[in-house]
Design an enzyme around this catalytic site. Structure first.
Site, PDB file in Angstrom:
ATOM      1  N   LYS A  14       8.836  -6.377  14.810  1.00  0.00           N
ATOM      2  CA  LYS A  14       9.913  -8.286  15.186  1.00  0.00           C
ATOM      3  C   LYS A  14      11.196  -8.044  13.780  1.00  0.00           C
ATOM      4  O   LYS A  14      12.260  -8.321  14.040  1.00  0.00           O
ATOM      5  CB  LYS A  14       9.041  -8.987  14.941  1.00  0.00           C
ATOM      6  CG  LYS A  14       7.745  -8.523  15.948  1.00  0.00           C
ATOM      7  CD  LYS A  14       6.267  -9.904  15.968  1.00  0.00           C
ATOM      8  CE  LYS A  14       5.905 -10.225  14.999  1.00  0.00           C
ATOM      9  NZ  LYS A  14       4.477  -8.730  14.845  1.00  0.00           N
ATOM     10  N   ARG A  89       1.238 -17.881  17.537  1.00  0.00           N
ATOM     11  CA  ARG A  89       0.274 -17.203  17.245  1.00  0.00           C
ATOM     12  C   ARG A  89      -1.059 -17.026  17.959  1.00  0.00           C
ATOM     13  O   ARG A  89      -1.497 -16.728  18.462  1.00  0.00           O
ATOM     14  CB  ARG A  89       0.463 -16.364  15.904  1.00  0.00           C
ATOM     15  CG  ARG A  89       0.683 -15.393  15.851  1.00  0.00           C
ATOM     16  CD  ARG A  89       1.276 -14.878  13.805  1.00  0.00           C
ATOM     17  NE  ARG A  89       1.250 -13.687  13.565  1.00  0.00           N
ATOM     18  CZ  ARG A  89       1.784 -13.045  13.106  1.00  0.00           C
ATOM     19  NH1 ARG A  89       2.458 -13.748  12.737  1.00  0.00           N
ATOM     20  NH2 ARG A  89       0.792 -12.229  12.035  1.00  0.00           N
ATOM     21  N   ARG A 128       5.009   0.449   5.454  1.00  0.00           N
ATOM     22  CA  ARG A 128       6.498  -0.322   4.931  1.00  0.00           C
ATOM     23  C   ARG A 128       6.752  -0.664   3.661  1.00  0.00           C
ATOM     24  O   ARG A 128       5.769  -0.529   2.338  1.00  0.00           O
ATOM     25  CB  ARG A 128       6.160  -1.608   5.642  1.00  0.00           C
ATOM     26  CG  ARG A 128       7.547  -2.398   5.693  1.00  0.00           C
ATOM     27  CD  ARG A 128       6.724  -3.828   6.901  1.00  0.00           C
ATOM     28  NE  ARG A 128       5.612  -4.565   6.376  1.00  0.00           N
ATOM     29  CZ  ARG A 128       5.489  -5.551   7.687  1.00  0.00           C
ATOM     30  NH1 ARG A 128       5.867  -5.419   8.438  1.00  0.00           N
ATOM     31  NH2 ARG A 128       3.759  -5.798   7.589  1.00  0.00           N
ATOM     32  N   ARG A 161       3.743  -4.941   0.560  1.00  0.00           N
ATOM     33  CA  ARG A 161       3.387  -5.808   1.066  1.00  0.00           C
ATOM     34  C   ARG A 161       1.810  -6.034   0.942  1.00  0.00           C
ATOM     35  O   ARG A 161       1.156  -4.292   0.753  1.00  0.00           O
ATOM     36  CB  ARG A 161       3.221  -7.410   2.215  1.00  0.00           C
ATOM     37  CG  ARG A 161       4.610  -8.017   2.646  1.00  0.00           C
ATOM     38  CD  ARG A 161       5.196  -8.364   3.828  1.00  0.00           C
ATOM     39  NE  ARG A 161       3.985  -8.343   5.075  1.00  0.00           N
ATOM     40  CZ  ARG A 161       4.042  -8.242   6.308  1.00  0.00           C
ATOM     41  NH1 ARG A 161       5.261  -8.654   6.950  1.00  0.00           N
ATOM     42  NH2 ARG A 161       3.267  -9.069   6.760  1.00  0.00           N
ATOM     43  N   ARG A 172      -5.502  -6.882  10.813  1.00  0.00           N
ATOM     44  CA  ARG A 172      -4.652  -8.178  11.471  1.00  0.00           C
ATOM     45  C   ARG A 172      -4.540  -7.906  12.578  1.00  0.00           C
ATOM     46  O   ARG A 172      -4.267  -8.284  13.740  1.00  0.00           O
ATOM     47  CB  ARG A 172      -3.536  -7.559  11.291  1.00  0.00           C
ATOM     48  CG  ARG A 172      -2.978  -8.196   9.606  1.00  0.00           C
ATOM     49  CD  ARG A 172      -2.044  -7.814   8.516  1.00  0.00           C
ATOM     50  NE  ARG A 172      -0.913  -8.065   8.700  1.00  0.00           N
ATOM     51  CZ  ARG A 172      -0.036  -7.314   7.830  1.00  0.00           C
ATOM     52  NH1 ARG A 172      -0.049  -6.303   7.923  1.00  0.00           N
ATOM     53  NH2 ARG A 172       1.473  -7.566   8.934  1.00  0.00           N
TER      54      ARG A 172
END
Ligand code: AP5
Length: 215
Positions: A14, A89, A128, A161, A172
């Site tokens: 996203k 969400r 990431r 992160r 998650r």
């Protein structure tokens, strides 16, 4: 009106795609995760409250997030369109967004759903890397910077992160399945939902999105 929602599970791409779309369409990219992380860094009241939820991979309570988004959408740059990333969400967030927009004579005009399998999502999240200075996103294998640990765009330092650890990434995805996936049905009933194969190469996904959003 370009009032778009970019939807998808954690790691679907996203943020990566929204950075491109916001430039193409000249609309603000409003990412609730980015706003919350800035609040945590700045140690605001919102940030202090949100941090423990984010660290565990849980959703921040609806009332906090909805108030934050409503305030952001009232800013002048969102008047001619916006690209929401990471919101709504929950069904309650989706209904509240609809209500607020309706009151302002507006509506969501398109919801793009990026579809990616769980195994790929875990690889994307754990690999990431993000620039501390300009927030550009990289991946150590799929989208590596030219020089290890350094942002191609601004030379800033890349970091991982905290919620991209393997255990929190799995949590998650569980939270997504339980609390966020039902939002897809909500938009499916409105016939504004557009699925896109998010497992393709980054540039191919971007090309598909541009095609779908041509207005
Ligand atoms: P948030 O920041 O919104 O995280 P997320 O939804 O989990 O999404 P991500 O940012 O992890 O993934 P992405 O889809 O943007 O993927 P990206 O483009 O970076 O939320 C964080 C936390 O904040 C939540 O857990 C919650 O606590 C809280 N929160 C936020 N919004 C909330 C809300 N509305 N309500 C309640 N709580 C909220 O890509 C991932 C990686 O893959 C990158 O390395 C990238 O380079 C790579 N990649 C991207 N596309 C491709 C591709 N096509 N092929 C190969 N690699 C790719």
């Amino acid at each position: 009106m370009k009032n778009f929602v970019l939807f998808g599970p954690p790691g679907a791409g996203k943020g990566t795609q929204a950075q491109k779309l916001a430039v193409e369409y000249q609309i603000p990219h409003i990412a609730t995760g980015d706003i919350l992380r800035a609040a945590v860094n700045d140690e605001t009241e919102l940030g202090k409250e949100a941090k423990s939820y984010m660290d565990r991979g849980e959703l921040v309570p609806d009332d906090l997030v909805i108030a934050m988004v409503v305030e952001r959408l009232e800013q002048p740059d969102a008047g001619a369109g916006f690209l929401l990333d990471g919101f709504p969400r929950t069904i309650h967030q989706a209904e509240s967004l609809d209500e607020k927009l309706r009151a302002a004579g507006k509506a969501i005009t398109g919801v793009i759903s990026l579809e990616v399998t769980d195994g790929e999502l875990i690889k994307r999240l754990t690999g990431r890397r993000i620039c501390r200075t300009c927030s550009t996103t990289f991946h150590d294998k799929f989208n590596p910077p030219a020089s290890d640990g350094v942002c191609d765009k601004c030379g800033g330092e890349l970091y991982q992160r905290e919620d991209d650890s393997e255990s929190v990434a799995h949590r998650r995805l569980e939270v997504y399945d339980k609390q966020t996936a039902p939002v897809l049905e909500f938009y499916g009933r409105k016939a504004i939902l557009r699925p896109v194969d998010g497992e393709q190469d980054i540039n191919k996904v971007a090309a598909d999105l541009m095609d779908l959003l041509k207005v």
